[in-house]
Enzyme design. Structure first.
Site, PDB file in Angstrom:
ATOM      1  CG  ASP A 213      -1.937   1.128   1.178  1.00  0.00           C
ATOM      2  OD1 ASP A 213      -2.984   0.923   0.540  1.00  0.00           O
ATOM      3  OD2 ASP A 213      -1.699   2.195   1.773  1.00  0.00           O
TER       4      ASP A 213
ATOM      5  CD  GLU B 251      -4.654   4.539  -1.672  1.00  0.00           C
ATOM      6  OE1 GLU B 251      -4.936   4.908  -0.532  1.00  0.00           O
ATOM      7  OE2 GLU B 251      -5.402   4.749  -2.645  1.00  0.00           O
TER       8      GLU B 251
END
Length: 502
Positions: free
Chosen positions: A367, A410
């Site tokens: 992430d 993301e």
């Protein structure tokens, strides 16, 4: 003297009778052969025309399915996305003899009630049936297709044949697209009248009449509807009729090709009558007939070879297009990484392989740290370019057997088959450092980003499942963020989460 002359006359008469019988028998055989030869030609042409038309119909099926896969996982289909999908699929439409009459994306309100409403949101047809100022629900065939598409989410639904305001016989293909904000349906309009009208492309000769009988019988109720596609119902009686039963989507169609008396070559039967008239003309005509038949058979064989080659090329193009659409459906449109659905399928397969052969398997969750700041400061377009750079950098550090997928905005996941925990740690650290080395320029200033990584190992001997593996990796990822980000955390199976120090 009379006996020899009588004998000769008798022999001559008998010879004449035998010759007459032979000539008539020969003329009858030639007549029958000519008729049968032209009927076989008609059967070949009608069979090829029917299959060619349905092959083109399958291209439209693939086009609609491909259009729907482009919108998989979208929050809300935008007009830009819609027309971008149209541009990507123009190659398939170019293979057909006639373009689509129109394609539209409609939103459905109260789809599970009788008061269902449909509003055209985006359309390639501004003046026709799919224009925004026309109420599609006034067409029962379209309303039926929309209702069925909402029930059959993974199937293309074919509407009954109907006549538009312009007098053309058409069908509508429908495919539902689920979004978080509303229910939508993709619609494609196919002009069947245009599909069968171009006889030069279909290689169908004059004198053939096509009747399409649509069978939509349900629950024991017979529902047959006949539509005339080629020719006239007021034409003379047919000499022969060829019937092909075809299935297209959820519809059963019967194609009835009537061979009329005016069909090409039918008048060649008169050659048999010429043979009946005189044996002398037969000898001269026989060679010309045989030559004509040989030439015609050569032409027919050549046409068969050409049509077979064309069908093979169409089939290859369709297979290639379907493969490209499948690849598009499996990829994230921004980063070209596997989308969530495809990645989960690959992960399930990898877990099954690890369990069966007791092979090591590790999954990494990655992430981007504080990515919201990038979007807020530089804009979403710049943020998308940052994500793309990160994905490209990570892919350069992975093997061909590794799978890289985008799980969320993301958040990414990496599948490492046949990789131990120690080897996976080296991969994770290499990815973390590689991302940290990236530099991005915005308004003359350079900055970098970091990633937090969590990883977990698959234990086939302990009856692990994919959901357990994903949860462990996700827990490790959150622990990495809690510990200050920009680091790798490994989920320990025996104890708690453990940060590996090297």
């Amino acid at each position: 003297m009379k006996k020899p002359r009588t004998l000769k006359l008798t022999i001559f008469v008998i010879f004449c009778l035998i010759s007459l019988i032979g000539v008539n028998w020969w003329g009858f055989a030639l007549n029958k052969h000519a008729s049968q030869d032209w009927l076989e030609t008609a059967e070949l042409e009608t069979y090829q025309a029917t299959n060619t038309s349905l092959s083109w119909m399958s291209l439209f099926y693939s086009q609609l399915r491909g259009m729907a896969t482009l919108f998989y996982g979208s929050e809300l289909i935008t007009e830009e996305e819609f027309f971008k999908g149209i541009d990507l699929l123009k190659g398939i439409e170019a293979e057909s003899i006639t373009p689509l009459a129109g394609m539209a994306y409609v939103s459905v309100i109260n789809g599970d009630t009788p008061s269902m409403e449909v509003a055209v949101r985006y359309s390639t047809d501004t003046d026709g049936l799919f224009s925004k100022d026309i109420n599609l629900m006034t067409y029962p065939a379209i309303a039926t297709a929309v209702e069925q598409a909402l029930v059959k989410h993974s199937q293309v639904v074919l509407s009954p044949i109907f006549i538009t305001d312009q007098g053309t016989r058409s069908v509508v293909l429908a495919f539902s697209v689920k979004n978080n904000r509303h229910t939508g349906v993709l619609l494609s309009l196919i002009n069947l009248s245009g599909l069968f009208a171009d006889l030069k492309v279909l290689h169908v000769s004059d004198g053939l009449r096509l009747r399409v009988v649509e069978d939509r019988s349900q629950n024991g109720e017979t529902q047959f509807t006949e539509h005339l596609m080629i020719g006239s119902l007021k034409a003379s009686d047919s000499v022969e009729s060829f019937h092909y039963q075809m299935r297209t989507g959820d519809a059963h169609w019967g194609f009835y090709w009537d061979v009329e008396e005016g069909y090409k070559g039918w008048k060649n039967n008169i050659l048999g009558l010429v043979v009946h008239i005189g044996g002398s003309a037969l000898v001269l005509s026989l060679f010309s007939i045989i030559g004509a038949l040989v030439r015609q058979n050569s032409i027919v064989n050549h046409q068969v070879q050409v049509r077979t080659r064309e069908l093979a090329e169409i089939s290859l193009a369709l297979e290639t297009s379907n493969g490209e659409l499948r690849e598009l459906a499996n990829r994230d449109s921004l980063t070209n990484a596997y989308n969530r659905r495809c990645f989960m399928e690959l992960a399930e397969s990898a877990c099954a392989m690890s369990r069966r052969y007791n092979l090591p398997l590790t999954i990494i969750m990655l992430d981007v740290d504080y990515f919201k700041r990038v979007n807020d400061s530089c804009g979403h377009a710049f943020g998308d370019s940052v994500l793309l750079e990160i994905v490209n950098a990570c892919n350069g550090e992975l093997r061909e057997v590794d799978s890289f997928g985008r799980i969320g905005g993301e958040e990414f996941a990496i599948l490492l088959p046949e990789t131990s925990m120690d080897a996976a740690y080296l991969v994770a650290e290499r990815l973390r450092r590689k991302v940290a080395e990236l530099r991005f320029e915005y308004n003359g200033e350079f900055f970098g980003v970091t990633v937090s990584i969590g990883k977990a190992h698959f234990y086939p001997d302990q009856d692990d499942v994919l959901s357990t593996l994903l949860k462990r990796a996700d827990d490790a990822l959150y622990e990495a963020k809690n510990r200050g980000r920009n680091q790798v955390v490994t989920y320990s199976h025996d104890t708690d989460l453990t940060l590996l120090d090297r």
